[in-house]
Motif scaffolding. Structure first.
Motif, short mmCIF file in Angstrom:
data_model
loop_
_atom_site.label_atom_id
_atom_site.label_comp_id
_atom_site.label_asym_id
_atom_site.label_seq_id
_atom_site.Cartn_x
_atom_site.Cartn_y
_atom_site.Cartn_z
N LEU A 8 0.83 -1.21 0.00
CA LEU A 8 0.00 0.00 0.00
C LEU A 8 0.86 1.26 0.00
O LEU A 8 0.53 2.25 -0.65
CB LEU A 8 -0.94 0.00 1.20
N SER A 9 1.96 1.22 0.73
CA SER A 9 2.87 2.37 0.76
C SER A 9 3.47 2.63 -0.62
O SER A 9 3.54 3.78 -1.07
CB SER A 9 3.98 2.11 1.78
N GLU A 31 0.79 3.99 -2.97
CA GLU A 31 0.50 5.40 -2.69
C GLU A 31 1.53 6.30 -3.36
O GLU A 31 1.19 7.37 -3.90
CB GLU A 31 0.48 5.64 -1.18
N LYS A 32 2.79 5.87 -3.36
CA LYS A 32 3.83 6.64 -4.05
C LYS A 32 3.54 6.73 -5.55
O LYS A 32 3.92 7.71 -6.21
CB LYS A 32 5.20 5.98 -3.84
N GLN A 91 -10.64 7.87 -10.94
CA GLN A 91 -10.17 7.42 -9.63
C GLN A 91 -9.01 6.44 -9.81
O GLN A 91 -8.98 5.64 -10.74
CB GLN A 91 -11.30 6.77 -8.84
N VAL A 106 -7.46 3.90 -7.27
CA VAL A 106 -7.61 3.38 -5.91
C VAL A 106 -7.36 1.87 -5.88
O VAL A 106 -7.41 1.19 -6.90
CB VAL A 106 -9.03 3.68 -5.36
N GLU A 149 -4.38 5.10 -4.17
CA GLU A 149 -4.69 5.19 -2.75
C GLU A 149 -5.63 4.07 -2.30
O GLU A 149 -6.50 3.64 -3.05
CB GLU A 149 -5.32 6.55 -2.44
N TYR A 150 -5.45 3.66 -1.06
CA TYR A 150 -6.32 2.64 -0.47
C TYR A 150 -7.71 3.21 -0.22
O TYR A 150 -7.86 4.35 0.23
CB TYR A 150 -5.73 2.14 0.84
N THR A 151 -8.74 2.42 -0.51
CA THR A 151 -10.11 2.81 -0.22
C THR A 151 -10.89 1.58 0.22
O THR A 151 -10.50 0.45 -0.06
CB THR A 151 -10.78 3.44 -1.46
#
Length: 285
Positions: A105-106, A109-110, A126, A128, A114-116
């Motif tokens: 997840l990290s 994100e970079k 979107q 995600v 993004e997590y949802t």
């Protein structure tokens, strides 16, 4: 939009040791690419490449993404177990600290993903990632394929169905279960397995056509493992694609950092899951 299923090698003994598999669908539900990645950074980079110059990316990761509990099981796992759907058993203790999924997840994100806990249906733009459960998806699709998903005693039928067993066991049984899973995927409305840019070579690093493979006991366990990754990746990609299209039904069980999972579910199954969520005080949508 691109819809990416990630069969993450997340279990203890697998994480950072075995490859993960990525499968990509377009908006029509056609498999346009797949590949294998060695670590979280590679996965994130590959996801970014698949989504480059597209109007959004929806990633379904077949692994527990939010694991708040030190021991035991997450509440969403208990919900799935009550309706006889396969559920991961995940706790921070089993990973000896940080789950591999948090590293993924990290890295995602970079890469701008993004997590949802709830991807918006029919919304482009979107980027995600959401948790899915390929084993549960396969069981749901098998139920729907039988034509009895909304008839009779749903709980009884689900309990009578075997969970997928292609991850372990002897080669004959693994191959047989994999062939059964591929047959279910082949017959799934809205999913197109065969496209021109894929080839029937399980040793290839990318773009393997699972529908053309001769899945049998003559394959090595390593080749069967790669086939499992492709099947689980397809199931993960299908789950997010089905939800995004807003047809045939889906449900998100759980919310936020407590853990959530996106599942295909319509009519009777959705009602059954909603009932269990309400009883346990677990959010759903």
């Amino acid at each position: 939009m691109r819809f990416i299923g990630c069969a993450l090698a997340w279990r203890p003994g697998e994480a950072r040791e075995k490859v993960s598999c990525l499968v990509v669908l377009d908006e029509r539900g056609s498999i346009i690419a797949n590949s294998f990645a060695a670590n979280a950074e590679d996965i994130a980079g590959t996801v970014a490449g698949y989504g480059s110059e597209r109007r959004g990316t929806l990633v379904g990761v077949d692994a527990p993404l939010a694991v708040p509990n030190e021991r035991g099981t997450r509440r969403i796992e208990r919900i799935l177990s009550k309706v006889a759907l396969p559920a991961y058993s995940a706790s921070r203790r089993m990973f000896g600290g940080e789950p591999y999924s948090e590293e993924l997840l990290s890295e995602l994100e970079k890469a701008g993903v993004e997590y949802t806990d709830y991807p918006f249906p029919r919304e482009r733009g979107q980027s995600v990632v959401v948790e899915v459960d390929s084993a549960a998806t396969l069981k749901v699709l098998s139920l729907e394929r039988s034509g009895t998903a909304d008839n009779g005693d749903l709980a009884k039928r689900l309990r009578a169905m075997d969970d997928p067993k292609f991850r372990k066991g002897n080669k004959e049984n693994r191959a047989a279960d994999l062939r059964g899973a591929i047959e279910v995927l082949w017959d799934t409305p809205g999913l197109r397995l065969r496209t021109g840019n894929l080839a029937a070579d399980i040793s290839a690093p990318e773009n393997v056509d699972v529908s053309k493979l001769d899945v049998s006991a003559s394959m090595s366990h390593a080749e069967l493992d790669r086939t499992v990754g492709l099947v689980e990746g397809m199931l993960a990609a299908y789950t997010v694609h089905r939800h995004w299209r807003g047809r045939n039904g889906s449900i998100v069980v759980g919310a936020g950092d407590e853990g959530s999972v996106l599942l295909p579910a319509r009519n009777a199954l959705r009602e059954r899951l909603a009932e269990e969520c309400s009883t346990a005080g677990v959010p759903y949508v």
